[in-house]
Design a protein around this motif. Structure first.
Motif, PDB file in Angstrom:
ATOM      1  N   TRP A 320      95.612  28.384  57.549  1.00 44.15           N
ATOM      2  CA  TRP A 320      95.865  28.198  55.855  1.00 44.15           C
ATOM      3  C   TRP A 320      94.941  29.781  55.168  1.00 44.15           C
ATOM      4  N   VAL A 321      95.543  30.837  53.911  1.00 44.98           N
ATOM      5  CA  VAL A 321      95.311  31.165  53.850  1.00 44.98           C
ATOM      6  C   VAL A 321      93.675  31.685  53.672  1.00 44.98           C
ATOM      7  N   THR A 322      93.188  30.513  53.150  1.00 41.13           N
ATOM      8  CA  THR A 322      91.984  30.640  53.575  1.00 41.13           C
ATOM      9  C   THR A 322      91.150  31.595  54.669  1.00 41.13           C
ATOM     10  N   GLY A 323      91.765  31.246  55.649  1.00 37.99           N
ATOM     11  CA  GLY A 323      92.172  32.043  57.363  1.00 37.99           C
ATOM     12  C   GLY A 323      92.786  33.467  57.244  1.00 37.99           C
ATOM     13  N   GLY A 395      79.455  28.983  50.872  1.00 42.16           N
ATOM     14  CA  GLY A 395      80.260  29.628  50.162  1.00 42.16           C
ATOM     15  C   GLY A 395      81.164  27.697  50.797  1.00 42.16           C
ATOM     16  N   SER A 396      82.060  27.940  48.937  1.00 40.67           N
ATOM     17  CA  SER A 396      82.779  26.660  48.978  1.00 40.67           C
ATOM     18  C   SER A 396      84.159  26.714  48.585  1.00 40.67           C
ATOM     19  N   VAL A 397      84.940  26.255  48.959  1.00 41.71           N
ATOM     20  CA  VAL A 397      86.591  26.599  49.020  1.00 41.71           C
ATOM     21  C   VAL A 397      87.552  25.495  48.949  1.00 41.71           C
ATOM     22  N   GLU A 399      88.699  22.639  47.021  1.00 43.44           N
ATOM     23  CA  GLU A 399      89.110  21.833  46.011  1.00 43.44           C
ATOM     24  C   GLU A 399      87.261  21.778  44.991  1.00 43.44           C
ATOM     25  N   PRO A 400      87.859  21.104  43.675  1.00 43.17           N
ATOM     26  CA  PRO A 400      86.219  21.255  42.885  1.00 43.17           C
ATOM     27  C   PRO A 400      85.229  20.710  44.204  1.00 43.17           C
ATOM     28  N   ILE A 401      84.438  20.834  43.795  1.00 45.08           N
ATOM     29  CA  ILE A 401      82.821  20.534  43.910  1.00 45.08           C
ATOM     30  C   ILE A 401      82.145  19.844  43.527  1.00 45.08           C
ATOM     31  N   VAL A 421      78.191  29.913  46.539  1.00 47.12           N
ATOM     32  CA  VAL A 421      79.595  30.499  45.483  1.00 47.12           C
ATOM     33  C   VAL A 421      80.871  29.512  46.046  1.00 47.12           C
ATOM     34  N   ASP A 422      80.746  29.127  44.721  1.00 46.05           N
ATOM     35  CA  ASP A 422      81.865  28.275  45.169  1.00 46.05           C
ATOM     36  C   ASP A 422      82.946  29.343  44.451  1.00 46.05           C
ATOM     37  N   THR A 423      83.915  28.968  44.923  1.00 45.37           N
ATOM     38  CA  THR A 423      85.221  30.115  44.798  1.00 45.37           C
ATOM     39  C   THR A 423      86.400  29.378  44.575  1.00 45.37           C
ATOM     40  N   TRP A 424      87.240  29.980  43.525  1.00 45.17           N
ATOM     41  CA  TRP A 424      88.644  28.959  42.977  1.00 45.17           C
ATOM     42  C   TRP A 424      89.376  30.482  43.210  1.00 45.17           C
ATOM     43  N   TRP A 425      90.577  29.635  43.850  1.00 47.85           N
ATOM     44  CA  TRP A 425      91.416  30.411  44.117  1.00 47.85           C
ATOM     45  C   TRP A 425      92.726  30.178  44.750  1.00 47.85           C
ATOM     46  N   GLN A 426      93.674  30.289  45.286  1.00 49.25           N
ATOM     47  CA  GLN A 426      94.870  29.656  45.489  1.00 49.25           C
ATOM     48  C   GLN A 426      95.691  30.786  46.794  1.00 49.25           C
ATOM     49  N   THR A 427      96.742  29.797  47.543  1.00 46.85           N
ATOM     50  CA  THR A 427      97.680  30.680  48.824  1.00 46.85           C
ATOM     51  C   THR A 427      98.336  32.304  47.657  1.00 46.85           C
ATOM     52  N   GLU A 428      98.587  31.509  46.345  1.00 49.05           N
ATOM     53  CA  GLU A 428      99.208  32.816  45.807  1.00 49.05           C
ATOM     54  C   GLU A 428      98.287  33.544  45.583  1.00 49.05           C
ATOM     55  N   THR A 429      97.714  33.935  44.574  1.00 50.32           N
ATOM     56  CA  THR A 429      96.477  34.256  44.864  1.00 50.32           C
ATOM     57  C   THR A 429      95.825  35.446  45.544  1.00 50.32           C
ATOM     58  N   GLY A 510      98.486  26.052  37.777  1.00 44.84           N
ATOM     59  CA  GLY A 510      98.888  24.487  38.552  1.00 44.84           C
ATOM     60  C   GLY A 510      98.015  23.579  37.730  1.00 44.84           C
ATOM     61  N   ASP A 511      96.329  24.509  37.575  1.00 43.83           N
ATOM     62  CA  ASP A 511      95.032  23.788  37.701  1.00 43.83           C
ATOM     63  C   ASP A 511      94.550  23.517  36.143  1.00 43.83           C
ATOM     64  N   GLY A 512      93.833  21.983  35.402  1.00 42.42           N
ATOM     65  CA  GLY A 512      93.849  22.760  34.998  1.00 42.42           C
ATOM     66  C   GLY A 512      91.817  22.280  34.641  1.00 42.42           C
ATOM     67  N   GLY A 525      90.883  20.680  38.899  1.00 41.20           N
ATOM     68  CA  GLY A 525      91.970  20.393  39.941  1.00 41.20           C
ATOM     69  C   GLY A 525      93.203  20.022  39.053  1.00 41.20           C
ATOM     70  N   ARG A 526      94.189  19.682  40.153  1.00 46.02           N
ATOM     71  CA  ARG A 526      95.629  19.817  39.729  1.00 46.02           C
ATOM     72  C   ARG A 526      96.322  18.914  38.986  1.00 46.02           C
ATOM     73  N   ILE A 527      96.894  19.310  37.464  1.00 40.88           N
ATOM     74  CA  ILE A 527      97.765  19.240  36.746  1.00 40.88           C
ATOM     75  C   ILE A 527      99.662  19.172  36.518  1.00 40.88           C
ATOM     76  N   HIS A 536      93.755  20.198  51.276  1.00 41.75           N
ATOM     77  CA  HIS A 536      95.134  20.898  51.558  1.00 41.75           C
ATOM     78  C   HIS A 536      95.865  20.274  51.002  1.00 41.75           C
ATOM     79  N   ARG A 537      97.268  20.965  50.388  1.00 43.13           N
ATOM     80  CA  ARG A 537      97.709  20.780  49.484  1.00 43.13           C
ATOM     81  C   ARG A 537      98.634  19.927  49.928  1.00 43.13           C
ATOM     82  N   ILE A 538      99.100  18.990  49.277  1.00 45.08           N
ATOM     83  CA  ILE A 538     100.502  18.716  49.153  1.00 45.08           C
ATOM     84  C   ILE A 538     101.261  17.876  47.973  1.00 45.08           C
TER      85      ILE A 538
END
Ligand code: WTA
Length: 660
Positions: A320-323, A395-397, A399-401, A421-429, A510-512, A525-527, A536-538
């Motif tokens: 995954w991107v986090t890895g 740290g957390s990553v 999905e919304p905690i 630390v709650d970290t928001w990001w995406q594969t794309e970012t 793609g998130d709200g 989360g995703r909208i 995991h994104r599906i």
């Protein structure tokens, strides 16, 4: 099925957040942190947006450049080039530059296998391995720009293989070990890889994952793959194809350990990572070298407050991107010590994580809410006996905690001492976009808080207009940032359409989300039609196309249902072909079929056989109605566009039956 809470449709005001106290950074933490006050954060953040040239000129010195960059950004929407004219090598930055000083014999990787073996690789050793691997790849015909697919367990060789590719300028595409043969094949074909690196197997929950067999299946039909390099992990006998497959340990004996890291353009592709989107096919997100590596290094330094003496554990798989960003590129670019674990958190018992934290004296733990919820459910008795006093940051990553999860993590794991630390990001970012700086930003449980340097997020309505604070809307990013995706591999026209056109001129996440009166971001989360199962994104379309590829299925529609453990769970509505009848057996067969097509993570939790699906007159399935049905047990939304309004009543009845 669960009743739902607040609606997430854009533009709808959502009641103000759970009234939780804010958690200011602990005084002792701030005193030693890279960033010790909110004023310092705000000053740097302002500078990053108002004087980007000065800011990035200074910050880019965090990396070693073979050739200094000349122009900060060439932006021709949706194409960005960052640090134009600069040259560097990611592998050099993660290895060679640490050898000249005191980090030379410091642990780069501390690894524990699921059965319990331990391996430590110092920077010197890791460099030696990566150099030999780079030579092995060269001997196998890999040159810069070639794509290499990596399908390995979480063993040091996964990191070595990635850095060996980067050393040569080859583009790695890591495929998560849980994906099926068909998913591997699709990725190999999409990126045109001619080399695959895999292992005889890996350990997961006490069992062997048959990685090599899956690769064999993936390559059964012609594929363009010329060579399969196989790492010996389990020692099991696996089928090897003569002329194509070879054992890495044998081959390494024939190469030497001298290898220069090739200087590469800032924009040289570093990797392709496939991720789910709203279409039936995963997208190959392309990241390049300079901007990506800097984004990873800076965010690791400031958001995890990483110091030379820390042992940092990001529990994500390198698939995954986090890895990619927080097991490999961020921490190694900073010369940190990284902890790596091969297996499952519950093997042999649910205290495995805490046992390892005590044993290795791990200082920073970065994991996913789904894991936190799992540990919560297992109960404190698995945590309490262990000495977790080495931890200083959590740290957390992914999905919304939920605030309860945040508080449990803070109290039971951090024992009230560690910032979370709650970290928001995406594969794309590419790297973290919104998160607290732990020594500076007061945390509010459930909020990812404030944007990182250079990130300009906003919340807009469906027309792209900013919404007032407290109002829910779409999360967008208003300007390019260094670690952003550069392309969708093989379909460049999709880059603009997917991210940059729905709200003109800005990046659509793609998130709200909504922003509170302090400017804090609360991501809901995703909208779009992407689900998030256990972090995991599906893509719903991917699962649907897997279902309809089964000979008994006529049509399928997949939606998400809130799930207390996984965040979301998949519910599939399936209509069968004429003459076929639904049964428990068929449900299981379909679940197995999806696991085979995509991987076990995409297996639907529930399958409902229905006679019809709600469609518009133009034949589009109205998933919105199915989602409502699954979440609330009834449909009250707008049904005027339905081709046949009677389907709603029929469906409600069927869902009611299934729930009984
Ligand atoms: C979700 C993982 C809320 C979000 C790094 C995003 C989050 C998707 C958070 C990306 C968070 C990730 N709070 N939601 N802290 N982190 N997400 O590409 O929906 O696997 O769009 O990247 O995960 O998932 P991806």
């Amino acid at each position: 099925m669960n009743a739902t809470t607040a609606s997430t449709d854009s533009g709808t005001p959502v009641p103000s957040a759970e009234k939780c106290p804010a958690f200011p950074p602990p005084h002792e933490f701030s005193a030693r942190a890279h960033l010790g006050s909110l004023e310092d954060y705000r000053r740097l953040y302002r500078e990053s947006l108002e004087s980007p040239m000065t800011f990035w000129r200074r910050m880019s010195a965090e990396l070693d450049w073979k050739e200094p960059w000349k122009e900060l950004l060439a932006w021709d929407l949706p194409h960005a080039r960052w640090f134009v004219g600069g040259q560097l090598n990611a592998s050099y930055n993660c290895l060679d530059r640490h050898l000249a000083g005191p980090r030379c014999h410091k642990a780069a990787i501390v690894w524990e296998g699921e059965p319990g073996e331990v391996r430590t690789l110092t920077y010197r050793q890791l460099h030696w391995e990566v150099c030999r691997w780079a030579n092995l790849l060269s001997r196998s015909g890999v040159v810069d720009g070639d794509r290499v697919v990596i399908y390995l367990p979480m063993i040091p060789e996964a990191v070595i293989a990635m850095l060996a590719c980067a050393r040569l300028g080859a583009v790695h595409s890591v495929v998560f070990g849980g994906f099926s043969a068909k998913s591997i094949r699709d990725r190999i074909l999409d990126c045109g890889a001619k080399i695959v690196i895999t292992a005889d197997g890996g350990y997961r929950k006490g069992k062997i994952v048959p990685l090599k067999e899956r690769v064999n299946d993936a390559l059964e039909a012609p594929s363009g793959v010329e060579r399969v390099l196989v790492v010996r992990r389990t020692g099991e006998r696996v089928p090897m194809r003569a002329g194509r497959d070879c054992w890495v340990d044998k081959e390494l004996k024939q190469v030497d350990a001298r290898s220069e890291a090739k200087p590469l353009d800032s924009e040289h592709p570093l990797y392709i990572l496939y991720t789910s989107g709203t279409t039936g096919k995963p997208k190959g997100i392309l990241h390049t070298t300079g901007g990506y590596l800097l984004g990873c290094a800076l965010s690791t330094k400031y958001l995890f407050d990483l110091k030379d003496e820390d042992l940092f554990w990001c529990t994500a798989d390198v698939g995954w991107v986090t890895g990619h960003s927080y097991v490999v590129y961020g921490p190694l670019a900073l010369g940190a010590s990284v902890f790596l674990y091969e297996g499952s958190p519950d093997f042999p018992q649910p205290d495995r994580f805490w046992r390892m934290i005590e044993r290795y004296r791990i200082n920073i733990l970065y994991t996913a809410p789904t894991a936190i919820r799992y540990f919560m459910r297992m109960g404190e008795r698995w945590v309490e006996p262990w000495d977790l006093s080495s931890l200083r940051l959590l740290g957390s990553v992914g999905e919304p905690i939920n605030p309860e999860g945040w508080l449990w993590y803070h109290q039971k794991i951090g024992r009230g001492r560690c910032p979370v630390v709650d970290t928001w990001w995406q594969t794309e970012t590419g790297s973290v976009m919104i998160a607290p700086c732990p020594g500076a930003t007061p945390c509010k449980p459930g909020s990812a808080t404030l944007p990182f340097f250079g990130v300009d997020p906003a919340i807009v309505d469906d027309q792209g207009n900013p919404v007032p604070s407290g109002t829910h809307g779409r999360l967008v990013i208003r300007r390019p940032w260094p670690s952003m995706l550069r392309d969708i591999y093989g379909s460049p026209e999709a880059l603009r359409n997917t991210y940059w056109s729905e709200v003109p001129g800005v990046y659509l996440t793609g998130d709200g989300a909504r922003q509170d009166e302090d400017g804090y971001f609360w991501i809901t989360g995703r909208i779009d039609d992407v689900l998030n199962v256990s972090g995991h994104r599906i893509g719903t379309a991917e699962v649907e196309s897997a279902l309809v590829s089964h000979s008994k299925v006529a049509e399928a529609a997949v939606v998400g249902e809130p799930d207390p453990d996984k965040g979301e769970a998949l519910v599939a509505f399936v209509t069968l072909r004429q003459g076929e009848a639904g049964s428990e057996e068929l449900k299981n067969e379909l679940r197995r079929h999806v696991a085979q097509e995509i991987g076990a993570i995409a297996r639907p939790k529930e399958i409902l056989f229905t006679a019809t699906l709600p469609k518009t007159r133009s034949g589009k399935i109205l998933r919105r109605l199915l989602k409502e049905l699954v979440r609330s047990g009834q449909i009250e939304g707008d049904t005027t566009t339905l081709e046949d309004p009677a389907t709603v009543a029929a469906l409600s009845k069927e869902v009611g039956k299934a729930a009984d």
